[in-house]
Design a protein around this motif. Structure first.
Motif, PDB file in Angstrom:
ATOM      1  N   ARG B  93       0.817  -1.225   0.000  1.00 34.40           N
ATOM      2  CA  ARG B  93       0.000   0.000   0.000  1.00 34.40           C
ATOM      3  C   ARG B  93       0.836   1.254   0.000  1.00 34.40           C
ATOM      4  O   ARG B  93       0.402   2.306  -0.465  1.00 34.40           O
ATOM      5  CB  ARG B  93      -0.929  -0.004   1.215  1.00 34.40           C
ATOM      6  N   PHE B 100     -10.185   7.557  -5.577  1.00 37.93           N
ATOM      7  CA  PHE B 100     -11.511   6.971  -5.503  1.00 37.93           C
ATOM      8  C   PHE B 100     -12.546   7.789  -6.247  1.00 37.93           C
ATOM      9  O   PHE B 100     -12.404   8.989  -6.437  1.00 37.93           O
ATOM     10  CB  PHE B 100     -11.967   6.857  -4.041  1.00 37.93           C
ATOM     11  N   PHE B 106     -10.286  13.677   3.675  1.00 41.55           N
ATOM     12  CA  PHE B 106     -10.614  13.697   5.096  1.00 41.55           C
ATOM     13  C   PHE B 106     -11.185  15.067   5.430  1.00 41.55           C
ATOM     14  O   PHE B 106     -10.457  16.059   5.429  1.00 41.55           O
ATOM     15  CB  PHE B 106      -9.368  13.405   5.934  1.00 41.55           C
ATOM     16  N   HIS B 108     -12.151  16.651   8.029  1.00 42.09           N
ATOM     17  CA  HIS B 108     -11.793  17.413   9.220  1.00 42.09           C
ATOM     18  C   HIS B 108     -10.362  17.926   9.153  1.00 42.09           C
ATOM     19  O   HIS B 108      -9.862  18.513  10.118  1.00 42.09           O
ATOM     20  CB  HIS B 108     -11.990  16.561  10.467  1.00 42.09           C
ATOM     21  N   VAL B 122       3.394   7.569   7.982  1.00 41.44           N
ATOM     22  CA  VAL B 122       3.816   6.288   7.434  1.00 41.44           C
ATOM     23  C   VAL B 122       5.302   6.325   7.076  1.00 41.44           C
ATOM     24  O   VAL B 122       6.044   5.403   7.385  1.00 41.44           O
ATOM     25  CB  VAL B 122       2.979   5.929   6.185  1.00 41.44           C
TER      26      VAL B 122
ATOM     27  N   GLN C 282     -13.578   6.539   3.973  1.00 44.36           N
ATOM     28  CA  GLN C 282     -12.544   7.202   4.749  1.00 44.36           C
ATOM     29  C   GLN C 282     -11.490   6.201   5.196  1.00 44.36           C
ATOM     30  O   GLN C 282     -10.290   6.437   5.068  1.00 44.36           O
ATOM     31  CB  GLN C 282     -13.182   7.858   5.987  1.00 44.36           C
ATOM     32  N   ALA C 285      -9.549   5.019   2.163  1.00 42.37           N
ATOM     33  CA  ALA C 285      -8.550   5.990   1.711  1.00 42.37           C
ATOM     34  C   ALA C 285      -7.338   5.956   2.629  1.00 42.37           C
ATOM     35  O   ALA C 285      -6.195   5.973   2.172  1.00 42.37           O
ATOM     36  CB  ALA C 285      -9.165   7.389   1.688  1.00 42.37           C
ATOM     37  N   ALA C 286      -7.575   5.917   3.931  1.00 43.94           N
ATOM     38  CA  ALA C 286      -6.451   5.879   4.873  1.00 43.94           C
ATOM     39  C   ALA C 286      -5.628   4.623   4.672  1.00 43.94           C
ATOM     40  O   ALA C 286      -4.402   4.655   4.667  1.00 43.94           O
ATOM     41  CB  ALA C 286      -6.981   5.951   6.303  1.00 43.94           C
ATOM     42  N   GLN C 287      -6.312   3.491   4.512  1.00 44.06           N
ATOM     43  CA  GLN C 287      -5.586   2.239   4.317  1.00 44.06           C
ATOM     44  C   GLN C 287      -4.790   2.262   3.031  1.00 44.06           C
ATOM     45  O   GLN C 287      -3.652   1.790   2.983  1.00 44.06           O
ATOM     46  CB  GLN C 287      -6.567   1.063   4.291  1.00 44.06           C
ATOM     47  N   LEU C 289      -3.421   4.633   1.714  1.00 48.63           N
ATOM     48  CA  LEU C 289      -2.229   5.463   1.869  1.00 48.63           C
ATOM     49  C   LEU C 289      -1.164   4.758   2.691  1.00 48.63           C
ATOM     50  O   LEU C 289      -0.055   5.260   2.845  1.00 48.63           O
ATOM     51  CB  LEU C 289      -2.595   6.787   2.565  1.00 48.63           C
ATOM     52  N   LEU C 291      -1.662   3.738   5.988  1.00 46.83           N
ATOM     53  CA  LEU C 291      -1.794   3.907   7.433  1.00 46.83           C
ATOM     54  C   LEU C 291      -2.244   2.609   8.080  1.00 46.83           C
ATOM     55  O   LEU C 291      -3.091   1.899   7.554  1.00 46.83           O
ATOM     56  CB  LEU C 291      -2.829   4.999   7.756  1.00 46.83           C
ATOM     57  N   ARG C 292      -1.658   2.321   9.248  1.00 48.88           N
ATOM     58  CA  ARG C 292      -2.091   1.128   9.953  1.00 48.88           C
ATOM     59  C   ARG C 292      -3.413   1.385  10.637  1.00 48.88           C
ATOM     60  O   ARG C 292      -3.818   2.530  10.813  1.00 48.88           O
ATOM     61  CB  ARG C 292      -1.046   0.730  10.991  1.00 48.88           C
ATOM     62  N   ARG C 298      -7.255   6.486  15.099  1.00 47.95           N
ATOM     63  CA  ARG C 298      -6.969   7.632  15.936  1.00 47.95           C
ATOM     64  C   ARG C 298      -7.099   8.931  15.168  1.00 47.95           C
ATOM     65  O   ARG C 298      -7.632   9.914  15.658  1.00 47.95           O
ATOM     66  CB  ARG C 298      -5.548   7.488  16.485  1.00 47.95           C
ATOM     67  N   LEU C 299      -6.602   8.974  13.926  1.00 52.45           N
ATOM     68  CA  LEU C 299      -6.528  10.243  13.214  1.00 52.45           C
ATOM     69  C   LEU C 299      -7.716  10.505  12.313  1.00 52.45           C
ATOM     70  O   LEU C 299      -8.014  11.648  12.002  1.00 52.45           O
ATOM     71  CB  LEU C 299      -5.254  10.277  12.362  1.00 52.45           C
ATOM     72  N   ILE C 300      -8.368   9.422  11.850  1.00 48.03           N
ATOM     73  CA  ILE C 300      -9.406   9.614  10.847  1.00 48.03           C
ATOM     74  C   ILE C 300     -10.793   9.280  11.381  1.00 48.03           C
ATOM     75  O   ILE C 300     -11.714  10.087  11.290  1.00 48.03           O
ATOM     76  CB  ILE C 300      -9.125   8.729   9.601  1.00 48.03           C
ATOM     77  N   PRO C 303     -11.955  11.075  15.287  1.00 48.97           N
ATOM     78  CA  PRO C 303     -12.333  12.497  15.257  1.00 48.97           C
ATOM     79  C   PRO C 303     -13.653  12.740  14.546  1.00 48.97           C
ATOM     80  O   PRO C 303     -14.486  13.516  15.016  1.00 48.97           O
ATOM     81  CB  PRO C 303     -11.179  13.146  14.498  1.00 48.97           C
ATOM     82  N   GLN C 304     -13.857  12.056  13.418  1.00 45.97           N
ATOM     83  CA  GLN C 304     -15.100  12.273  12.692  1.00 45.97           C
ATOM     84  C   GLN C 304     -16.276  11.668  13.433  1.00 45.97           C
ATOM     85  O   GLN C 304     -17.360  12.246  13.481  1.00 45.97           O
ATOM     86  CB  GLN C 304     -15.006  11.661  11.289  1.00 45.97           C
ATOM     87  N   ARG C 307     -17.520  13.868  16.354  1.00 47.26           N
ATOM     88  CA  ARG C 307     -18.337  15.021  16.006  1.00 47.26           C
ATOM     89  C   ARG C 307     -19.802  14.664  15.872  1.00 47.26           C
ATOM     90  O   ARG C 307     -20.684  15.455  16.167  1.00 47.26           O
ATOM     91  CB  ARG C 307     -17.883  15.583  14.657  1.00 47.26           C
TER      92      ARG C 307
END
Lengths: 381, 258, 384
Positions: B93, B100, B106, B108, B122, C282, C285-287, C289, C291-292, C298-300, C303-304, C307
């Protein structure tokens, strides 16, 4: 060069649809995916199975296998050599069943209560079944005809040969249903008015509506009931003093109206501006526009929320105990103190029966709300 | 374009194909959604995958970065085989960027933060370097002035370009595009396609699932036609559009090109 | 269509009429009330606040005695009891609610359905019924005084309550508290330092274990160095009662249990809805990129999700606070039971007492609404 890397390719024979590999599909595959996907998962599964094994068999034994289904008094439910571990005392529930449903309502007149239940069920079914014919007539029946009919049946209409039965004698499921029904019958129209008032351009109207709604929503229902019960007699001259049930009904109805107002307001806000503008463009005056265009849509959109508010109202009927009304829960409370039936298991049985009743009603209503929600979602596609 | 420096990528072979798929089968429950997919994509190659909806194009694309898993077959990306091993998956990855249909920015975070998130967390880049890198790519996609805005303030076309920049900030060798223009208003499709065209001329390997036939004609090295979960036809764009070899392809092109 | 001027005139006339009607009704009501109260020889006004209470309260967090404390004092005792019960319940309900909400989303079929079963059952049974069940069926089966259960750690459990060792602090304890506070401040500072370092070099810090160790180890060292300045007054069995220790009333326990479990189910739904509101795209998309999953959460996601969760969560908190008034059903001396119950009965001044009680709850509700609106406004500003 392999087929895969060829620049050109044309499939000769279509690839048929094969069944999925066995260990990934069917029961085994489902088990692997949903229960055993990882070491943590397996540990959780074991934990859950242990929990179920610890809790469910004793519950089944208590409520079904060891339970006493018939008997004349507490002897049927006490520990004895044949039944060292007595289960639930359903005999107690059966013995007191009449009281649970009708309260102190005289035996000879109970047919009136049954008739009331039947007419009420008819009214609810008519309105709740979304494909029913002439639901507008159903609304007239439910909100206008039924209250009059119910009053005559339950309270009495001497001129029609129905003797007056004072509300002190009402109790049990009868009272719960009456309080809930009056609550919805009053709070829905009143809530609509309040919601409209809150959206009004006239500051005095809006101010009064906001004040009322925020005030009622900010205080516990018990205090509203206290207020209605204790203060209402003060505010009216002696001769008009309302009876206890009426005071509770007023308290519950006003309370529910404020919450209903917010729910309706949400529905009104969800109507696109274009609807209002189109109606105005057609020359419809305010009330006509509301009644014909906006409200039907708003209520339809927000019907699931209305049902949820009603579920809350139904549960809140239990609070009328605080002002001395004998609702269903209070009858169970009273019955479990009966010396003829006092055993270690009586209370639990009574509560379980009450819980079953409330659960069936509330869960049923929430399923209905869900089905309405799904149906609405389908239509909007 | 900055080259990845992570140790995990050192094992990636630079000589084999970018993507090698062999005997891939996937089922959703009983539904056989991908049937015997065999495909190799060379480095630097631009491939466009087209076909009717429900044909499995997106599913195939998402297998390449393991957003979907499969029951049978092998997928090797940049020399790394994709299995259940999380380390392999993360390594792949890092090397594969995806854009997409729904942008998936994101909401926020600001545009800049969207782009610097992955490099910081990363690749463990210092914040300043990550921001410089992000600004470089935001300039590449021609929206540097939006860096401090939140995605909700941007138009669809701008958001998708941010999404492309965000993916590029990880310096991928392979870029996957899953119907990147299907959610855009017509007047914004061109700006995104132009951005993708520029990317193509950089030598990055691109796999694009799209209905934009003009783009395919212009940019693709090969066009792949997929229907009913299988690859039906592969050809160079000129030949593909002028003389489709398979009956199914002909049917599809008749419907799409009018 | 009437002209604009005509409509405005009608509008003003309508409002004037409304004000007159409402005012008139209110005036008539108050006239009647005054008359009725006078007939019943009940005084009006708030002088009762300083009259001697004359009734006992089973749990008082501040000094209270029936013979010397005033009705005003009783008000504060009741209010504190409400805050105590509500406060503990809020914490427990949040824990239960978040756990159950997240459990409902688990991939494990058993976990998800057990959590859903809990939520579905508890939400559809009235709170009062659950309260009565806990109080009358569960807690009543606790042993009598002479059969009290001894708990590990020095507690005693019987049907009068749960008696726990009462902590008694010696002078040195202040140092321990100071050390604790200092450690927390230190951790906050270190967090900032690590963040700065990450910004500079890209190297993420691993603060968690270090912080935990620090916060536990340093105060512990200070504790022992100061001569263990903490002792416990262990409850002992007396002849007629338990002596020593701190008593937790069964009423409080029942109320806390019922409120936590009931509100927890509603919070679970709120949490579930909040997490579901974050679209799958979401996470994808994070995966994609790289991100674990921990970082993604924690980051994505969180927080959402927060809210979406916070406004209805606050609403549930308010409901819990209002529902604590059900204490009257089991005799827990909360604000309603003490003030709108005992005090009202003794003074007969229903109007003033109920008005004050309502004012308290209203103040809490309005304050919370205000904070919620500010929060919503702050979020909106950030995202527009």
């Amino acid at each position: 060069m392999t087929t895969a890397a060829k620049k050109t390719y044309r499939r000769e024979t279509p690839a048929e649809s094969l069944p999925p590999p066995r260990d990934r599909s069917g029961a085994l595959g489902w088990l692997r995916q949903n229960l055993l996907a990882s070491p943590l998962d397996m540990a959780l599964t074991v934990l859950c199975l242990a929990l179920i094994g610890w809790a469910v068999p004793p519950l089944v034994r208590f409520f079904v296998l060891d339970a006493a289904w018939s008997g004349a008094d507490r002897a049927a439910c006490l520990a004895s050599p044949q039944h060292p571990e007595p289960g639930a005392c359903w005999a107690f529930v059966r013995a007191w069943f009449g009281f649970f449903v009708y309260g102190f309502y005289p035996l000879v007149a109970r047919w009136r209560v049954d008739l009331f239940f039947a007419t009420l069920a008819f009214g609810i079914a008519w309105l709740a079944w979304l494909s029913a014919p002439r639901r507008d007539l159903g609304a007239v029946y439910f909100f206008i005809v039924l209250p009059v009919l119910a009053f005559a049946l339950l309270s009495g209409a001497p001129r029609l040969g129905l003797i007056t039965i004072p509300t002190e004698l009402w109790g049990g499921i009868l009272v719960t249903v009456v309080v809930a029904t009056v609550g919805i019958v009053v709070s829905l129209p009143l809530g609509i008015l309040l919601a409209l008032a809150r959206r009004s351009d006239l500051p005095a109207v809006r101010g009064l509506a906001v004040a009322f709604i925020e005030f009622v929503r900010g205080v516990p229902l018990i205090t509203v009931l206290f207020m209605a019960s204790v203060m209402l007699p003060l505010f009216v001259p002696e001769r008009l003093s309302p009876d206890k049930l009426l005071r509770a009904l007023i308290g519950v109805s006003l309370f529910a109206s404020a919450y209903m107002a917010e729910v309706v307001r949400g529905g009104l806000a969800a109507i696109p501006r274009g609807q209002y503008e189109a109606a105005r463009a057609l020359g419809l005056p305010y009330w006509r526009m509301m009644a014909l265009v906006v409200l039907p849509q708003a209520l339809r959109i927000t019907l699931p929320n209305i049902v949820n508010t009603f579920i809350g109202l139904f549960k809140d009927t239990t609070l009328v105990f605080a002002v001395g009304i004998f609702d269903f829960l209070r009858t169970v409370e009273a019955a479990r103190a009966d010396p003829h039936w006092v055993t270690p298991v009586t209370s639990v049985t009574g509560y379980a029966f009450a819980a079953l009743f409330y659960f069936l009603c509330c869960y049923g209503m929430s399923r209905y709300a869900r089905s309405v929600e799904l149906r609405l979602a389908r239509h909007r596609r | 374009m900055a080259k990845p420096t992570d140790a995990a990528d050192a094992g990636a072979s630079r000589s084999g194909p970018a993507v090698a798929i062999a005997g891939l089968h996937k089922w959703y429950g009983d539904f056989h959604v991908l049937r015997d997919i065999n495909l190799e994509v060379a480095r630097g190659e631009r491939v466009v995958i087209c076909g009717p909806s429900g044909g499995g194009k997106s599913t195939l694309l998402r297998c390449i970065n393991r957003l979907e898993d499969w029951q049978r077959g092998r997928v090797v990306v940049d020399g790394i085989e994709l299995t259940d091993d999380p380390k392999q998956i993360v390594a792949v990855r890092r090397d594969v960027g995806m854009v997409f249909q729904q942008f998936n920015l994101f909401p926020h975070l600001t545009v800049l933060e969207n782009c610097t998130l992955a490099p910081i967390w990363v690749r463990h880049m210092p914040k300043k370097d990550a921001e410089d890198l992000a600004m470089t790519y935001l300039r590449r996609v021609r929206i540097p002035e939006q860096a401090h805005k939140y995605p909700a303030r941007l138009s669809g076309g701008q958001q998708q370009r941010v999404a492309i920049a965000r993916a590029l900030c990880m310096s991928p060798n392979i870029m996957l595009f899953d119907e990147p223009t299907s959610s855009l208003d017509p007047e914004m499709v061109k700006e995104v396609l132009d951005t993708m065209e520029e990317l193509a001329s950089d030598g990055i390997t691109m796999l694009v699932v799209s209905h934009e036939m003009g783009f395919a004609r212009q940019v693709a090295d090969r066009v792949i036609f997929m229907a009913d979960g299988q690859i039906v036809e592969i050809n160079e764009p000129k030949a593909f559009f002028a003389h489709p070899a398979h009956e199914r392809t002909r049917l599809f092109l008749q419907q799409v090109l009018r | 269509m009437p002209s604009r001027h005509a409509r405005r005139f009608v509008g003003i006339a309508l409002q004037a009429a409304l004000v007159v009607i409402v005012g008139g009704v209110a005036y008539a009501a108050f006239r009647n009330a005054a008359q009725n109260l006078a007939d019943a020889h009940i005084v009006s006004g708030f002088a009762f606040w300083n009259n001697t209470a004359g009734f006992d309260i089973s749990q008082a967090l501040i000094d209270y005695s029936p013979s010397t404390s005033t009705f005003g004092r009783a008000f504060w005792v009741g209010l504190l009891n409400t805050l105590l019960a509500a406060g503990i319940s809020l914490v427990l309900a949040t824990v239960i609610g978040f756990a159950a909400g997240i459990a409902q989303l688990s991939r494990n079929w058993l976990v998800a359905h057990l959590a859903a079963g809990y939520v579905g059952l508890v939400r559809n049974v009235p709170l009062l019924l659950q309260l009565l069940f806990w109080y009358n069926s569960v807690l009543v089966s606790l042993p009598q005084l002479h059969g009290s259960m001894a708990l590990p750690g020095g507690g005693i459990l019987n049907n009068r309550g749960l008696f726990l060792p009462r902590p008694q602090v010696a002078p040195g304890f202040g140092y321990v508290v100071t050390a604790f506070v200092v450690c927390i401040a230190a951790v906050a500072l270190i967090r900032i330092v690590i963040r700065r370092r990450q910004d500079r070099t890209g190297e993420p810090g691993h603060l968690l274990w270090f912080a935990a160790a620090l916060i536990i180890a340093v105060p512990a060292v200070v504790f022992f160095a100061a001569g263990s300045p903490l002792s416990f007054s262990v409850p002992r069995m007396g002849r007629f009662n338990v002596e020593g220790g701190v008593e937790i009333l069964p009423e409080l326990a029942a109320l806390v249990l019922a409120l936590s479990i009931y509100t927890g189910a509603f919070i679970a739904e709120v949490v579930r809805a909040g997490v579901l509101a974050v679209s799958r795209g979401q996470t994808e998309a994070a995966q994609s990129l790289g991100l674990r999953s921990g970082t993604t959460l924690r980051l994505i996601v969180i927080p959402q999700a927060m809210r979406v969760i916070i406004p209805p969560l606050t609403s549930q908190y308010l409901n819990l606070i209002k529902n604590s008034s059900l204490a009257v059903a089991i005799g827990y001396p909360d604000l309603v039971q003490v003030f709108a119950g005992s005090v009202l009965n003794l003074t007969g001044q229903a109007v003033e007492v109920i008005a004050i009680t309502m004012a308290v709850y209203l103040a809490v509700s309005l304050a919370t609404s205000l904070v919620m609106n500010l929060y919503g406004y702050a979020i909106a500003v950030e995202e527009r």
